[in-house]
Design a protein around this motif. Structure first.
Motif, PDB file in Angstrom:
ATOM      1  N   VAL A   1     -46.560-103.948 -20.547  1.00  8.34           N
ATOM      2  CA  VAL A   1     -45.276-104.454 -20.067  1.00  8.34           C
ATOM      3  C   VAL A   1     -45.342-105.961 -19.918  1.00  8.34           C
ATOM      4  CG1 VAL A   1     -43.604-104.382 -18.168  1.00  8.34           C
ATOM      5  CG2 VAL A   1     -44.802-102.302 -18.844  1.00  8.34           C
ATOM      6  N   HIS A   2     -44.322-106.646 -20.472  1.00  9.82           N
ATOM      7  CA  HIS A   2     -44.231-108.103 -20.361  1.00  9.82           C
ATOM      8  C   HIS A   2     -42.911-108.447 -19.683  1.00  9.82           C
ATOM      9  CE1 HIS A   2     -47.677-108.522 -23.111  1.00  9.82           C
ATOM     10  NE2 HIS A   2     -47.110-107.535 -23.805  1.00  9.82           N
ATOM     11  N   PHE A   3     -43.013-109.124 -18.550  1.00 11.02           N
ATOM     12  CA  PHE A   3     -41.807-109.500 -17.820  1.00 11.02           C
ATOM     13  C   PHE A   3     -41.180-110.737 -18.466  1.00 11.02           C
ATOM     14  CE2 PHE A   3     -43.985-106.792 -14.908  1.00 11.02           C
ATOM     15  CZ  PHE A   3     -42.980-106.173 -14.165  1.00 11.02           C
ATOM     16  N   LEU A   4     -39.879-110.644 -18.743  1.00  9.29           N
ATOM     17  CA  LEU A   4     -39.160-111.731 -19.396  1.00  9.29           C
ATOM     18  C   LEU A   4     -38.341-112.506 -18.373  1.00  9.29           C
ATOM     19  CD1 LEU A   4     -37.811-109.717 -22.472  1.00  9.29           C
ATOM     20  CD2 LEU A   4     -39.881-111.135 -22.352  1.00  9.29           C
ATOM     21  N   PRO A   5     -37.993-113.749 -18.693  1.00 11.51           N
ATOM     22  CA  PRO A   5     -37.133-114.525 -17.787  1.00 11.51           C
ATOM     23  C   PRO A   5     -35.809-113.800 -17.553  1.00 11.51           C
ATOM     24  CG  PRO A   5     -38.072-115.931 -19.480  1.00 11.51           C
ATOM     25  CD  PRO A   5     -38.394-114.529 -19.869  1.00 11.51           C
ATOM     26  N   ILE A   6     -35.349-113.779 -16.325  1.00 20.30           N
ATOM     27  CA  ILE A   6     -34.092-113.116 -15.980  1.00 20.30           C
ATOM     28  C   ILE A   6     -32.932-114.025 -16.364  1.00 20.30           C
ATOM     29  CG2 ILE A   6     -32.716-112.063 -14.162  1.00 20.30           C
ATOM     30  CD1 ILE A   6     -35.277-110.591 -14.623  1.00 20.30           C
ATOM     31  N   VAL A   7     -32.074-113.504 -17.246  1.00 16.00           N
ATOM     32  CA  VAL A   7     -30.908-114.267 -17.708  1.00 16.00           C
ATOM     33  C   VAL A   7     -29.645-113.564 -17.231  1.00 16.00           C
ATOM     34  CG1 VAL A   7     -29.681-115.181 -19.713  1.00 16.00           C
ATOM     35  CG2 VAL A   7     -32.180-115.023 -19.740  1.00 16.00           C
ATOM     36  N   SER A   8     -28.694-114.336 -16.761  1.00 14.97           N
ATOM     37  CA  SER A   8     -27.433-113.771 -16.279  1.00 14.97           C
ATOM     38  C   SER A   8     -26.716-113.032 -17.406  1.00 14.97           C
ATOM     39  CB  SER A   8     -26.530-114.880 -15.734  1.00 14.97           C
ATOM     40  OG  SER A   8     -25.237-114.388 -15.471  1.00 14.97           O
ATOM     41  N   LYS A   9     -26.176-111.848 -17.097  1.00  8.22           N
ATOM     42  CA  LYS A   9     -25.430-111.088 -18.098  1.00  8.22           C
ATOM     43  C   LYS A   9     -24.189-111.851 -18.542  1.00  8.22           C
ATOM     44  CE  LYS A   9     -26.908-106.484 -16.636  1.00  8.22           C
ATOM     45  NZ  LYS A   9     -26.490-105.151 -16.163  1.00  8.22           N
TER      46      LYS A   9
ATOM     47  N   ARG B   1     -39.993 -93.916 -17.893  1.00  4.59           N
ATOM     48  CA  ARG B   1     -38.535 -93.995 -18.020  1.00  4.59           C
ATOM     49  C   ARG B   1     -38.004 -95.297 -17.430  1.00  4.59           C
ATOM     50  NH1 ARG B   1     -38.695 -88.308 -17.183  1.00  4.59           N
ATOM     51  NH2 ARG B   1     -38.559 -88.579 -14.912  1.00  4.59           N
ATOM     52  N   CYS B   2     -38.630 -95.739 -16.363  1.00  9.30           N
ATOM     53  CA  CYS B   2     -38.231 -96.999 -15.731  1.00  9.30           C
ATOM     54  C   CYS B   2     -38.385 -98.165 -16.701  1.00  9.30           C
ATOM     55  CB  CYS B   2     -39.082 -97.238 -14.480  1.00  9.30           C
ATOM     56  SG  CYS B   2     -38.976 -98.929 -13.848  1.00  9.30           S
ATOM     57  N   TRP B   3     -39.529 -98.247 -17.379  1.00  9.07           N
ATOM     58  CA  TRP B   3     -39.758 -99.382 -18.301  1.00  9.07           C
ATOM     59  C   TRP B   3     -38.781 -99.347 -19.475  1.00  9.07           C
ATOM     60  CZ3 TRP B   3     -41.579-102.212 -15.116  1.00  9.07           C
ATOM     61  CH2 TRP B   3     -42.751-102.025 -14.402  1.00  9.07           C
ATOM     62  N   LYS B   4     -38.453 -98.141 -19.948  1.00  6.41           N
ATOM     63  CA  LYS B   4     -37.474 -98.037 -21.036  1.00  6.41           C
ATOM     64  C   LYS B   4     -36.102 -98.526 -20.582  1.00  6.41           C
ATOM     65  CE  LYS B   4     -39.706 -94.236 -23.525  1.00  6.41           C
ATOM     66  NZ  LYS B   4     -39.607 -92.818 -23.963  1.00  6.41           N
ATOM     67  N   TYR B   5     -35.765 -98.231 -19.324  1.00  2.14           N
ATOM     68  CA  TYR B   5     -34.475 -98.691 -18.782  1.00  2.14           C
ATOM     69  C   TYR B   5     -34.430-100.210 -18.710  1.00  2.14           C
ATOM     70  CZ  TYR B   5     -30.827 -99.789 -15.415  1.00  2.14           C
ATOM     71  OH  TYR B   5     -29.726-100.343 -14.806  1.00  2.14           O
ATOM     72  N   TRP B   6     -35.491-100.814 -18.140  1.00  2.00           N
ATOM     73  CA  TRP B   6     -35.477-102.276 -17.985  1.00  2.00           C
ATOM     74  C   TRP B   6     -35.593-102.981 -19.337  1.00  2.00           C
ATOM     75  CZ3 TRP B   6     -33.209-103.578 -13.969  1.00  2.00           C
ATOM     76  CH2 TRP B   6     -33.436-102.987 -12.720  1.00  2.00           C
ATOM     77  N   GLN B   7     -36.221-102.300 -20.305  1.00  2.00           N
ATOM     78  CA  GLN B   7     -36.265-102.879 -21.657  1.00  2.00           C
ATOM     79  C   GLN B   7     -34.869-102.962 -22.244  1.00  2.00           C
ATOM     80  OE1 GLN B   7     -38.194-100.567 -24.769  1.00  2.00           O
ATOM     81  NE2 GLN B   7     -39.065-102.423 -25.655  1.00  2.00           N
ATOM     82  N   LYS B   8     -34.046-101.900 -22.038  1.00  2.00           N
ATOM     83  CA  LYS B   8     -32.663-101.924 -22.518  1.00  2.00           C
ATOM     84  C   LYS B   8     -31.849-103.011 -21.835  1.00  2.00           C
ATOM     85  CE  LYS B   8     -32.174 -97.053 -23.875  1.00  2.00           C
ATOM     86  NZ  LYS B   8     -31.462 -95.776 -23.602  1.00  2.00           N
ATOM     87  N   GLN B   9     -32.199-103.285 -20.573  1.00  2.25           N
ATOM     88  CA  GLN B   9     -31.494-104.338 -19.835  1.00  2.25           C
ATOM     89  C   GLN B   9     -31.917-105.738 -20.271  1.00  2.25           C
ATOM     90  OE1 GLN B   9     -28.935-103.489 -17.739  1.00  2.25           O
ATOM     91  NE2 GLN B   9     -29.454-101.469 -18.551  1.00  2.25           N
ATOM     92  N   GLY B  10     -33.024-105.805 -21.045  1.00  3.44           N
ATOM     93  CA  GLY B  10     -33.454-107.089 -21.606  1.00  3.44           C
ATOM     94  C   GLY B  10     -34.280-107.948 -20.680  1.00  3.44           C
ATOM     95  N   ILE B  11     -34.882-107.344 -19.621  1.00  2.15           N
ATOM     96  CA  ILE B  11     -35.663-108.186 -18.700  1.00  2.15           C
ATOM     97  C   ILE B  11     -37.168-107.911 -18.795  1.00  2.15           C
ATOM     98  CG2 ILE B  11     -33.740-108.490 -17.111  1.00  2.15           C
ATOM     99  CD1 ILE B  11     -34.991-106.442 -15.277  1.00  2.15           C
ATOM    100  N   ILE B  12     -37.561-106.938 -19.643  1.00  2.08           N
ATOM    101  CA  ILE B  12     -38.973-106.749 -19.966  1.00  2.08           C
ATOM    102  C   ILE B  12     -39.085-106.415 -21.454  1.00  2.08           C
ATOM    103  CG2 ILE B  12     -39.475-105.801 -17.658  1.00  2.08           C
ATOM    104  CD1 ILE B  12     -39.993-103.083 -19.279  1.00  2.08           C
TER     105      ILE B  12
END
Length: 342
Positions: free
Chosen positions: A83-91, A64-75
């Motif tokens: 799981v692939h970590f993506l660059p953190i971009v300001s909202k 559930r955690c990975w699905k949440y962060w995927q929706k946030q666009g950071i993985i």
């Protein structure tokens, strides 16, 4: 023999801490930080099960955690669950990036014929735009036409999808002149209709709402004039009233004054908006309340009038009483005669 010393620190983006972490469920933050620390240091054996065991969570919590962060666009998640970590971009930056391109009130200067030829040859977007316009207009575009069509995208910031919906809409209402299409495009940009979703919502409203309003006024299939359309937009956007309520107001207008009057209907809808009337049942209650107040006022006026009439009658009886007319000289004469006889 060479030894590699594992890094003692893990760098976490300030954007993650400031913008993403405060709104996230605490276990999701723990899972993200734990996994990130191991993956960036080259641990390829990490699994959802090992993360769950290390942090004393259920494996389903990790998923559930990975699905949440995927929706946030950071993985990102692969089909195999990797799981692939993506660059953190300001909202805020993302919002600015996705924000429709604003346009200035002054229209940009036209491209020359040579410039337009180059654009038409080298720009795939321009090619699609010109082909789309020619298909709907049914003719070959002039260089001036090309400038106008291209301005929909470059000046007004409308996407190809929105421009296609624009041409479709204008074609449906039998307004295929480019000058009318340009005015409509400017209107869309001013109202923020810059996404396919907003454009489809607008078209649906025009197809159904406008037609129902004109029919309620007894105008058949006639489209509203620009001045009339301003009222309709106010009813939908400012008052946010459902079409059912608007049509009832139009019908009441015809019944009460016997003619089409958007201004009169607007007064009705303005009152309903202030009273927070949203359904026909609300209208019925409001009408009953109005009629009750009207009857009460009428009774009070009748009672007041009756009291006034009674008072007037009493006053008239007193005033109309025929008083005797006394002749004081005659009275004196009679009194003298009485005294002489004694």
């Amino acid at each position: 023999m060479a030894f590699t010393v594992e890094s003692q620190t893990t760098q976490i983006s300030n954007i993650f801490i400031d913008e993403y972490m405060p709104k996230a469920h605490p276990p999701y933050v723990l899972i993200y930080l734990y996994a990130y620390r191991h993956i960036v240091n080259g641990n390829n054996t990490l699994t959802n099960q090992s993360i769950a065991e290390a942090l004393d969570f259920l494996e389903s919590d990790v998923l559930r955690c990975w699905k949440y962060w995927q929706k946030q666009g950071i993985i990102s998640l692969s089909e195999d669950g990797s799981v692939h970590f993506l660059p953190i971009v300001s909202k805020k930056q993302l919002q600015q990036k996705n924000k429709p391109k604003p346009f200035t009130s002054s229209k940009p200067s036209h491209y020359t014929q040579e410039e337009m030829l180059a654009i038409g040859t080298n720009s795939p977007t321009a090619k699609k735009l010109f082909s789309l316009a020619e298909s709907y207009l049914g003719r070959t575009l002039s260089y001036n036409d090309m400038n106008i069509v291209l301005s929909f995208h470059e000046w007004l910031g409308l996407s190809l999808e929105v421009i296609e919906l624009l041409f479709t809409y204008c074609s449906e209402i039998k307004h295929c002149h480019l000058s009318y299409i340009e005015k409509t495009a400017i209107g869309w940009a001013e109202e923020g209709i810059t996404t396919p979703e907003r454009a489809l919502e607008y078209i649906k409203q025009r197809r159904q709402g406008y037609s129902q309003i004109m029919k309620a006024f007894g105008q058949g299939s006639r489209m509203p004039a620009p001045a009339e359309e301003k009222y309709i937009k106010k009813w939908f956007s400012q008052y946010q009233l459902p079409i059912e309520i608007i049509t009832i107001a139009c019908e009441k207008t015809i019944l009460q004054i016997g003619k089409v009057s958007f201004a009169y209907a607007d007064k009705i809808l303005q009152d309903w908006h202030k009273e927070n009337i949203k359904t026909p049942e609300d209208i019925k209650k409001s009408d009953e309340k109005y009629q009750s107040a009207k009857q009460t006022k009428k009774k009070i006026q009748q009672q007041s009038s009756s009291t006034q009439q009674t008072t007037t009658v009493k006053q008239n009886r007193f005033v109309n009483y025929e008083q005797r007319q006394w002749n004081f000289e005659e009275l004196e004469r009679l009194e003298r005669e009485r005294l002489q006889k004694k």
